[in-house]
Scaffold this motif. Structure first.
Motif, PDB file in Angstrom:
ATOM      1  N   VAL A   1       0.826  -1.215   0.000  1.00 57.83           N
ATOM      2  CA  VAL A   1       0.000   0.000   0.000  1.00 57.83           C
ATOM      3  C   VAL A   1       0.859   1.263   0.000  1.00 57.83           C
ATOM      4  CG1 VAL A   1      -1.635   1.390   1.353  1.00 57.83           C
ATOM      5  CG2 VAL A   1      -2.041  -1.044   1.015  1.00 57.83           C
ATOM      6  N   PHE A   2       1.803   1.349   0.949  1.00 54.65           N
ATOM      7  CA  PHE A   2       2.586   2.569   1.087  1.00 54.65           C
ATOM      8  C   PHE A   2       3.712   2.667   0.061  1.00 54.65           C
ATOM      9  CE2 PHE A   2       0.997   2.005   5.540  1.00 54.65           C
ATOM     10  CZ  PHE A   2       0.131   3.084   5.511  1.00 54.65           C
ATOM     11  N   GLY A   3       4.160   1.511  -0.451  1.00 51.94           N
ATOM     12  CA  GLY A   3       5.269   1.542  -1.395  1.00 51.94           C
ATOM     13  C   GLY A   3       4.856   1.559  -2.852  1.00 51.94           C
ATOM     14  N   ILE A   4       3.678   0.964  -3.167  1.00 52.53           N
ATOM     15  CA  ILE A   4       3.265   0.832  -4.571  1.00 52.53           C
ATOM     16  C   ILE A   4       1.899   1.457  -4.836  1.00 52.53           C
ATOM     17  CG2 ILE A   4       2.757  -0.821  -6.418  1.00 52.53           C
ATOM     18  CD1 ILE A   4       4.705  -2.755  -5.050  1.00 52.53           C
ATOM     19  N   TYR A   5       0.885   1.026  -4.076  1.00 44.42           N
ATOM     20  CA  TYR A   5      -0.499   1.404  -4.381  1.00 44.42           C
ATOM     21  C   TYR A   5      -0.736   2.911  -4.318  1.00 44.42           C
ATOM     22  CZ  TYR A   5      -5.596   1.596  -3.955  1.00 44.42           C
ATOM     23  OH  TYR A   5      -6.910   1.898  -4.129  1.00 44.42           O
ATOM     24  N   LEU A   6      -0.295   3.544  -3.236  1.00 43.35           N
ATOM     25  CA  LEU A   6      -0.505   4.988  -3.113  1.00 43.35           C
ATOM     26  C   LEU A   6       0.267   5.754  -4.180  1.00 43.35           C
ATOM     27  CD1 LEU A   6      -0.490   5.520   0.763  1.00 43.35           C
ATOM     28  CD2 LEU A   6      -2.438   5.322  -0.776  1.00 43.35           C
ATOM     29  N   GLY A   7       1.443   5.244  -4.543  1.00 45.14           N
ATOM     30  CA  GLY A   7       2.215   5.863  -5.614  1.00 45.14           C
ATOM     31  C   GLY A   7       1.487   5.780  -6.942  1.00 45.14           C
ATOM     32  N   LEU A   8       0.886   4.616  -7.227  1.00 49.20           N
ATOM     33  CA  LEU A   8       0.111   4.453  -8.461  1.00 49.20           C
ATOM     34  C   LEU A   8      -1.089   5.397  -8.478  1.00 49.20           C
ATOM     35  CD1 LEU A   8       0.109   0.549  -8.879  1.00 49.20           C
ATOM     36  CD2 LEU A   8       1.295   2.220 -10.312  1.00 49.20           C
TER      37      LEU A   8
ATOM     38  N   LYS B   1      10.711   4.730 -11.973  1.00 45.53           N
ATOM     39  CA  LYS B   1      11.436   5.815 -11.316  1.00 45.53           C
ATOM     40  C   LYS B   1      10.485   6.704 -10.524  1.00 45.53           C
ATOM     41  CE  LYS B   1      14.381   9.835 -12.214  1.00 45.53           C
ATOM     42  NZ  LYS B   1      15.039  10.675 -13.250  1.00 45.53           N
ATOM     43  N   GLU B   2       9.380   7.117 -11.184  1.00 47.05           N
ATOM     44  CA  GLU B   2       8.387   7.968 -10.509  1.00 47.05           C
ATOM     45  C   GLU B   2       7.760   7.244  -9.326  1.00 47.05           C
ATOM     46  OE1 GLU B   2       7.496  11.098 -10.827  1.00 47.05           O
ATOM     47  OE2 GLU B   2       8.988  11.452 -12.385  1.00 47.05           O
ATOM     48  N   LEU B   3       7.498   5.945  -9.509  1.00 46.03           N
ATOM     49  CA  LEU B   3       6.896   5.152  -8.436  1.00 46.03           C
ATOM     50  C   LEU B   3       7.841   5.086  -7.241  1.00 46.03           C
ATOM     51  CD1 LEU B   3       4.287   3.540  -7.940  1.00 46.03           C
ATOM     52  CD2 LEU B   3       5.497   1.506  -8.721  1.00 46.03           C
TER      53      LEU B   3
ATOM     54  N   ASN C   1       7.968   8.499  -5.457  1.00 48.71           N
ATOM     55  CA  ASN C   1       6.761   8.714  -4.654  1.00 48.71           C
ATOM     56  C   ASN C   1       6.851   7.963  -3.334  1.00 48.71           C
ATOM     57  OD1 ASN C   1       5.043  10.524  -5.951  1.00 48.71           O
ATOM     58  ND2 ASN C   1       4.312   8.993  -7.381  1.00 48.71           N
ATOM     59  N   ALA C   2       7.355   6.724  -3.384  1.00 47.88           N
ATOM     60  CA  ALA C   2       7.473   5.927  -2.167  1.00 47.88           C
ATOM     61  C   ALA C   2       8.440   6.579  -1.179  1.00 47.88           C
ATOM     62  CB  ALA C   2       7.948   4.515  -2.512  1.00 47.88           C
ATOM     63  N   LEU C   3       9.551   7.098  -1.711  1.00 47.82           N
ATOM     64  CA  LEU C   3      10.563   7.708  -0.843  1.00 47.82           C
ATOM     65  C   LEU C   3      10.108   9.042  -0.257  1.00 47.82           C
ATOM     66  CD1 LEU C   3      13.791   6.921  -2.920  1.00 47.82           C
ATOM     67  CD2 LEU C   3      12.998   5.807  -0.818  1.00 47.82           C
ATOM     68  N   LYS C   4       9.038   9.621  -0.849  1.00 46.53           N
ATOM     69  CA  LYS C   4       8.496  10.881  -0.330  1.00 46.53           C
ATOM     70  C   LYS C   4       7.348  10.646   0.653  1.00 46.53           C
ATOM     71  CE  LYS C   4       9.486  13.427  -4.619  1.00 46.53           C
ATOM     72  NZ  LYS C   4       8.856  14.071  -5.803  1.00 46.53           N
ATOM     73  N   THR C   5       6.930   9.396   0.798  1.00 45.30           N
ATOM     74  CA  THR C   5       5.790   9.080   1.661  1.00 45.30           C
ATOM     75  C   THR C   5       6.270   8.774   3.076  1.00 45.30           C
ATOM     76  OG1 THR C   5       4.641   8.117  -0.241  1.00 45.30           O
ATOM     77  CG2 THR C   5       3.773   7.590   1.949  1.00 45.30           C
ATOM     78  N   PRO C   6       5.913   9.611   4.061  1.00 44.00           N
ATOM     79  CA  PRO C   6       6.383   9.394   5.446  1.00 44.00           C
ATOM     80  C   PRO C   6       6.040   8.016   5.999  1.00 44.00           C
ATOM     81  CG  PRO C   6       5.402  11.573   5.219  1.00 44.00           C
ATOM     82  CD  PRO C   6       5.121  10.845   3.935  1.00 44.00           C
ATOM     83  N   SER C   7       4.851   7.505   5.656  1.00 46.07           N
ATOM     84  CA  SER C   7       4.439   6.193   6.171  1.00 46.07           C
ATOM     85  C   SER C   7       5.348   5.089   5.662  1.00 46.07           C
ATOM     86  CB  SER C   7       2.992   5.896   5.746  1.00 46.07           C
ATOM     87  OG  SER C   7       2.118   6.869   6.259  1.00 46.07           O
ATOM     88  N   PHE C   8       5.748   5.165   4.384  1.00 48.03           N
ATOM     89  CA  PHE C   8       6.622   4.150   3.818  1.00 48.03           C
ATOM     90  C   PHE C   8       8.017   4.238   4.441  1.00 48.03           C
ATOM     91  CE2 PHE C   8       9.612   2.628   0.524  1.00 48.03           C
ATOM     92  CZ  PHE C   8       9.150   1.328   0.391  1.00 48.03           C
ATOM     93  N   ILE C   9       8.499   5.459   4.616  1.00 50.98           N
ATOM     94  CA  ILE C   9       9.819   5.660   5.236  1.00 50.98           C
ATOM     95  C   ILE C   9       9.821   5.101   6.656  1.00 50.98           C
ATOM     96  CG2 ILE C   9      11.473   7.406   6.028  1.00 50.98           C
ATOM     97  CD1 ILE C   9      10.456   9.173   3.698  1.00 50.98           C
ATOM     98  N   ALA C  10       8.751   5.408   7.420  1.00 49.66           N
ATOM     99  CA  ALA C  10       8.643   4.906   8.796  1.00 49.66           C
ATOM    100  C   ALA C  10       8.595   3.380   8.819  1.00 49.66           C
ATOM    101  CB  ALA C  10       7.397   5.487   9.461  1.00 49.66           C
TER     102      ALA C  10
END
Length: 205
Positions: free
Chosen positions: A30-37, A50-52, A55-64
């Motif tokens: 969800v936080f690494g792929i789905y929300l990015g899509l 690359k864009e996906l 997006n994942a690296l900019k998402t605080p939830s995925f980083i956490a």
């Protein structure tokens, strides 16, 4: 997000890891792929790995999530918990986490908004998701029964597969019509979650 407080309220914090383990793969997806899509589609951005990834690296939830996995799998968290400073961390964590269950349930109730113009499509989506989830639950239990699941693990599987979709997608979608559809679908599915939760309580406890 709804299954966590429901499961903890039923089975207690000592069994909480059961549902966290089940949810781990979903969190990564969800936080690494789905929300990015969702963001790429909503912003009419051409799909690219690359864009996906960005997006994942900019998402605080995925980083956490990634940081938590690193801390847990490396053993650093266990070492920290063995130090005197861990008591301060645990106290602060409990102060922050304790009201979250109630806050999530309040937010769910507040967002329930059954719009007539959306209801037909929402009910189709809810029905399709429920059938899909029940098939996946049956398949999962078929393969997992050999491990001798206790009632706490069974409750984790049932509550997880009966739970409403993640509440986050609406925050990542800018299209108002799509946002309303997501919010209404999630709200309606929460009713199924609550009914399913009551059935699990009566059947297993």
């Amino acid at each position: 997000m709804l299954c966590y407080p429901l499961y903890q309220n039923l089975c207690g914090e000592e069994h909480f890891s059961n549902i966290v383990i089940i949810d781990l793969a979903t969190c990564v997806f969800v936080f690494g792929i789905y929300l990015g899509l969702l963001q790429l589609v909503d912003g009419n951005v051409p799909f690219s790995l690359k864009e996906l990834g960005l997006n994942a690296l900019k998402t605080p939830s995925f980083i956490a999530l990634i940081l938590g996995l690193i801390l847990g799998m490396s053993g650093l968290m266990n070492r920290f918990l063995a130090t005197p400073a861990s008591s301060v961390y645990i106290s602060v964590k409990n102060i922050i986490v304790a009201p979250i269950s109630a806050m999530i349930l309040i937010c769910v109730g507040y967002s329930l908004n059954l719009k007539k113009e959306l209801l037909a499509e929402v009910l189709k989506t809810v029905f399709a998701r429920f059938i899909t989830q029940m098939i996946l639950l049956a398949v999962t239990l078929f393969f997992m029964k050999r491990f001798g699941l206790d009632r706490y693990m069974l409750a984790a599987f049932f509550i997880y597969f009966l739970s409403a979709p993640n509440f986050n997608p609406g925050n990542f979608v800018k299209n108002e019509e799509a946002n309303q559809f997501i919010a209404t679908t999630t709200s309606v599915y929460c009713l199924i979650t609550i009914v399913g939760y009551m059935v699990v309580v009566m059947a297993l406890f």
